[in-house]
Design a protein around this motif. Sequence first.
Motif, PDB file in Angstrom:
ATOM      1  N   VAL A  44       5.731   6.734   8.281  1.00 35.57           N
ATOM      2  CA  VAL A  44       6.282   7.793   7.220  1.00 35.57           C
ATOM      3  C   VAL A  44       5.350   9.027   7.458  1.00 35.57           C
ATOM      4  CG1 VAL A  44       7.499   6.260   5.716  1.00 35.57           C
ATOM      5  CG2 VAL A  44       4.997   6.839   5.552  1.00 35.57           C
ATOM      6  N   TRP A  45       5.766  10.246   7.061  1.00 31.18           N
ATOM      7  CA  TRP A  45       4.908  11.222   6.686  1.00 31.18           C
ATOM      8  C   TRP A  45       4.318  11.253   5.410  1.00 31.18           C
ATOM      9  CZ3 TRP A  45       1.724  15.026   7.628  1.00 31.18           C
ATOM     10  CH2 TRP A  45       1.857  16.229   6.780  1.00 31.18           C
ATOM     11  N   LEU A  46       3.174  11.302   5.283  1.00 28.84           N
ATOM     12  CA  LEU A  46       2.558  11.383   3.867  1.00 28.84           C
ATOM     13  C   LEU A  46       1.709  12.461   3.781  1.00 28.84           C
ATOM     14  CD1 LEU A  46       1.473   7.400   3.925  1.00 28.84           C
ATOM     15  CD2 LEU A  46       3.222   8.469   2.511  1.00 28.84           C
ATOM     16  N   GLU A  47       1.734  13.489   3.058  1.00 26.01           N
ATOM     17  CA  GLU A  47       0.821  14.440   2.737  1.00 26.01           C
ATOM     18  C   GLU A  47      -0.336  14.205   2.800  1.00 26.01           C
ATOM     19  OE1 GLU A  47       1.115  17.450   0.042  1.00 26.01           O
ATOM     20  OE2 GLU A  47       3.179  17.842   0.228  1.00 26.01           O
ATOM     21  N   PRO A  48      -1.293  14.661   3.772  1.00 26.95           N
ATOM     22  CA  PRO A  48      -2.867  14.556   3.618  1.00 26.95           C
ATOM     23  C   PRO A  48      -3.282  15.149   2.402  1.00 26.95           C
ATOM     24  CG  PRO A  48      -2.101  15.784   5.527  1.00 26.95           C
ATOM     25  CD  PRO A  48      -0.807  15.854   4.720  1.00 26.95           C
ATOM     26  N   ARG A  49      -4.446  14.320   1.840  1.00 22.35           N
ATOM     27  CA  ARG A  49      -4.972  14.673   0.521  1.00 22.35           C
ATOM     28  C   ARG A  49      -5.807  16.119   0.695  1.00 22.35           C
ATOM     29  NH1 ARG A  49      -7.692   8.810  -0.205  1.00 22.35           N
ATOM     30  NH2 ARG A  49      -7.337   9.027   2.108  1.00 22.35           N
ATOM     31  N   GLU A  50      -5.722  16.583   1.686  1.00 22.52           N
ATOM     32  CA  GLU A  50      -6.266  17.810   2.109  1.00 22.52           C
ATOM     33  C   GLU A  50      -5.860  18.603   2.993  1.00 22.52           C
ATOM     34  OE1 GLU A  50     -10.805  17.888   1.710  1.00 22.52           O
ATOM     35  OE2 GLU A  50     -10.995  19.622   3.337  1.00 22.52           O
ATOM     36  N   TRP A  51      -5.128  19.517   3.057  1.00 20.98           N
ATOM     37  CA  TRP A  51      -4.288  20.366   3.831  1.00 20.98           C
ATOM     38  C   TRP A  51      -3.980  21.780   3.599  1.00 20.98           C
ATOM     39  CZ3 TRP A  51       1.100  20.386   5.724  1.00 20.98           C
ATOM     40  CH2 TRP A  51       2.074  20.118   4.826  1.00 20.98           C
ATOM     41  N   ARG A  52      -3.357  22.353   4.866  1.00 17.44           N
ATOM     42  CA  ARG A  52      -3.037  23.734   4.538  1.00 17.44           C
ATOM     43  C   ARG A  52      -1.806  24.002   3.772  1.00 17.44           C
ATOM     44  NH1 ARG A  52      -3.040  27.217   9.441  1.00 17.44           N
ATOM     45  NH2 ARG A  52      -3.594  25.626  10.854  1.00 17.44           N
ATOM     46  N   TYR A  88       0.720  -1.126  -0.012  1.00 17.14           N
ATOM     47  CA  TYR A  88       0.135  -0.048  -0.166  1.00 17.14           C
ATOM     48  C   TYR A  88       0.836   1.342   0.010  1.00 17.14           C
ATOM     49  CZ  TYR A  88      -3.784  -3.135   1.661  1.00 17.14           C
ATOM     50  OH  TYR A  88      -4.680  -4.166   1.897  1.00 17.14           O
ATOM     51  N   ALA A  89       0.773   2.124  -0.945  1.00 20.01           N
ATOM     52  CA  ALA A  89       1.556   3.267  -0.893  1.00 20.01           C
ATOM     53  C   ALA A  89       0.878   4.230   0.011  1.00 20.01           C
ATOM     54  CB  ALA A  89       1.269   3.848  -2.413  1.00 20.01           C
ATOM     55  N   ASP A  90      -0.236   4.076   0.499  1.00 18.51           N
ATOM     56  CA  ASP A  90      -0.810   4.857   1.817  1.00 18.51           C
ATOM     57  C   ASP A  90      -0.560   4.578   2.941  1.00 18.51           C
ATOM     58  OD1 ASP A  90      -2.680   3.036   1.504  1.00 18.51           O
ATOM     59  OD2 ASP A  90      -4.180   4.507   1.020  1.00 18.51           O
ATOM     60  N   CYS A  91       0.248   3.322   3.107  1.00 18.78           N
ATOM     61  CA  CYS A  91       0.576   2.847   4.380  1.00 18.78           C
ATOM     62  C   CYS A  91       1.816   1.750   4.250  1.00 18.78           C
ATOM     63  CB  CYS A  91      -0.500   2.139   5.044  1.00 18.78           C
ATOM     64  SG  CYS A  91      -0.169   1.757   7.010  1.00 18.78           S
ATOM     65  N   PRO A  92       2.977   2.325   4.191  1.00 15.58           N
ATOM     66  CA  PRO A  92       4.219   1.487   3.832  1.00 15.58           C
ATOM     67  C   PRO A  92       4.482   0.534   5.041  1.00 15.58           C
ATOM     68  CG  PRO A  92       4.786   3.604   3.428  1.00 15.58           C
ATOM     69  CD  PRO A  92       3.111   3.886   4.163  1.00 15.58           C
ATOM     70  N   GLY A  93       5.723   0.065   4.927  1.00 16.91           N
ATOM     71  CA  GLY A  93       6.051  -1.115   6.097  1.00 16.91           C
ATOM     72  C   GLY A  93       6.713  -0.313   7.367  1.00 16.91           C
ATOM     73  N   HIS A  94       7.001   1.172   7.305  1.00 22.98           N
ATOM     74  CA  HIS A  94       7.143   1.558   8.688  1.00 22.98           C
ATOM     75  C   HIS A  94       6.618   3.236   8.687  1.00 22.98           C
ATOM     76  CE1 HIS A  94      10.056   4.263   6.589  1.00 22.98           C
ATOM     77  NE2 HIS A  94      10.221   3.314   5.660  1.00 22.98           N
TER      78      HIS A  94
END
Length: 789
Positions: free
Chosen positions: A631-639, A623-629
């Motif tokens: 991580v910081w993933l940019e929210p799909r909606e954010w400031r 899963y690109a949206d929940c990898p194996g450790h």
Amino acid sequence: MTSTSHTDDGAPRRLPTATHWGNYEVVTDGDGGIDKLEPAPDDPHPSPIGRGVADAHRARNRILQPMVRRGWLEHGPRYDGGGRGAEPFVPVSWDEAGSLIAAELDRVRETYGNEAIYGGSYGWGSAGRFHHAQSQVHRFLNVLGGYTSSVGSYSAAAMEAVMPHVIGGGPWNAVAQNPLWREIADHGELVVSFGGLAAKNAQANSGGVGRHQSVDRQRQCRDNGVAFVNVSPWRSDAHEALDADWVPLRPNTDVPLMLALAHVLITEGLHDADFMARCCTGFEVFERYVLGRGDGVAKDPAWAAALTGVDPATIVGLARRIARHRTVINVSFSVQRQDHGEQPYWAATVLAALSGSMGRPGGGFAAALGVSQTGVERERHAVASLPQGHNAVETFIPVARLADMLLHPGEPFDYDGRRLRYPDVRLVYWAGGNPFHHHQDLNRLVRAWQRPETVICHEPWWNPLARHCDIVLPAATMLERNDFAAGKTDLTLAPMYRAAEPPGQSRTDYDAFSEIARKLGVEKEFTEGRTADEWVEELYERTRVRLAGTGVDLPPFADFWAAGRDPERSRSRGREDGHVLTPPLPDRPNRFQLLREDPHAHPLATPSGRIEVFSRTVAGFGYADCPGHPVWLEPREWRGDARRRHPFDLISPQPANRLHSQYDHGAHSRSGKIHEREPVTINRQDAAARGISDGDVVRVFNDRGACLAGAVLSDDIHRGVLALPTGAWYDPADTRAAGSLDKHGNPNVLTRDLGTSRLAQGPTSGTTLVDIERYDGDPLPVTAFDPPA
Ligand SMILES: Nc1nc2c(c(=O)[nH]1)N[C@H]1C(S)=C(S)[C@@H](COP(=O)(O)OP(=O)(O)OC[C@H]3O[C@@H](n4cnc5c(=O)[nH]c(N)nc54)[C@H](O)[C@@H]3O)O[C@H]1N2
Ligand SMILES: Nc1nc2c(c(=O)[nH]1)N[C@H]1C(S)=C(S)[C@@H](COP(=O)(O)OP(=O)(O)OC[C@H]3O[C@@H](n4cnc5c(=O)[nH]c(N)nc54)[C@H](O)[C@@H]3O)O[C@H]1N2
Ligand SMILES: [Mo]
């Protein structure tokens, strides 16, 4: 067991009851009505939420008779029929309603199979072991051959899915391993809490709270010299008495802050290398990521500052404090009710592991300390509950994918390593929850909700759920039936007496289901031949047997019940209100303490037996949206997104004046409104920049919807953040126009209905951008509490 609510001479009397927010005595008025609820005398900090109960019971929006939506009654069940939520209702007899429901259940299961019945019926209902609406509906549908169910909660779905991969055990094992306040008071030095420890949230616990002790326990820590750090956009997320340091941050950016704290610990050599090597697996992968060796981006304080708004010196200082002191790293549930909500729980676990405090008394990782009396006791008594039977249908959805399921029958989706498919649901049956409270993007839900052929609910009041159903059965409330509750964290058993007759034709959920079961020829299977009161006694006696097995003696049911009926007599015998306070179970060290002692002798229930800083299993899902450790993933909606369309983060915390949407129509909740609308808190400078004054009616909006609210100006909320609590009953200005303005202030007309990730598919209400303006339009009175036509 008798059920009279007043003495033979008609004089008022006091009868104990229990709620999710504490134990009370119900004072009846002598005419069989409810005068008021007074807190149980042994509760040191009773919740004022009880004040809103009595007048709500007298309110004119009580449902008094079975009701059927006119279009459904005239034209029968139809797919995509429309009109739900807009059409008037027609009163029918119980016999007719029961026959309609029985025939419809039969038609749907015979035509489409039981999978076409959605009985997830998420919600808190009321306290009480037997009259627990959700257990009742599940048991009933199981007797009929089963239903499509739901897994996980709106509370903590992301935690529930990711933590079993990280620390092993069941979905709530993280909470079960929490350090206790008394351990923190004795051994701890610092509590760093992401999402705070809001005292308002300690009021309620599912199933009951015998005595509110959480805030006193926190104060005890403070008195013993424990320092608190409140990492949150809202200063009031920590009780004043804790004198907490406030680290305000931009919502949705806890992970960058955690990663930068880890960066400081690692680069300054302050981390617990021994614990990482012995008790964790996969630290090298995480270390490489934090140091930026793969992607060239060091997750250092300067990097985090740009994302979080917390200055680098504060981050460095906090990291050093964490390293120097016995520290609890606590994460509230709100922080995972966000896009990629799996990450903060995982990252905080790793941060705690690095800190040196993991597995030491009074330190380490904590989940939702401060909420619902967590941290008061670790062990729980095995109180019996109503057996739900076996569900022959295996189909389920992650609970917050409700609207997706209705809109996309047959389509595939991912969940925790599995590829699943949405069932084609034709009938929805709800009792004890309010999806028009709890679900995100209500305008989308209103559309999705038109899809099933039939929607049935049991509700005491004409709330937004009842208004959006085809068949509405009038439910008796907790004050109108006999039961008992169990405060799970403080080990009280509390009797709940029928203090009033169910008004009009309303009935208990049990009586309603028994009647429909009779029409379907399965009454015996559903009731097992017991009356409701016999079930209450049965569940109590089962509890008594179970607890005897752990060395706890409970009085026989007859004594328990008689003592509660006579509070004066019970008090003179030294028992408060007939509540039975059971002794705490012997404590055991938490799993992390055992792990630190000897990871070979006491492995965790993970594939490696250790804390999985890197999880092969999760990585294997791809899963690109929940990898194996973590991580910081940019929210799909954010400031932080330059293309964002709206400038404010909306947080929608739990309401201080009520439990979710319950008793919003009662005096206590309404006393907190502004011009009848839910208060929205805005930073004073932000308000000034927009010409908004304290007490103004404002319009909060984005591309998904809009609502009115009453402005509260504050210096305690971070700039760029609006706080609009959940629970104001959804009140569209025009029930026939999709996306109509909500007049009352329900944040879920603004929130997004996307899953956290393919792993948990949890709700993401916390990832919401909005705009706000002063509202100078039509006054639009709130009509949420008026009964429908
Ligand atoms: N935007 C946003 N949305 C959120 C959240 C958030 O933070 N932000 N939080 C989420 C969370 S954590 C949760 S847990 C959910 C809560 O969502 P819910 O649990 O669905 O909310 P409640 O208002 O408690 O709904 C309980 C319903 O049961 C009814 N009821 C009470 N007793 C009985 C009974 O005996 N029988 C029957 N038939 N009905 C009864 C009440 O009248 C009420 O309508 O909301 C979620 N939604
Ligand atoms: N009075 C009352 N108490 C309740 C409930 C209720 O309805 N009423 N509901 C109960 C239930 S069902 C649950 S699940 C729990 C929920 O417990 P929580 O999820 O902890 O409660 P919230 O109030 O949603 O959030 C706590 C605080 O998190 C902060 N916050 C929001 N977004 C962020 C963020 O991005 N980062 C950080 N660091 N902080 C953030 C907000 O300021 C908010 O006040 O509460 C329980 N307690
Ligand atoms: Mo919750």
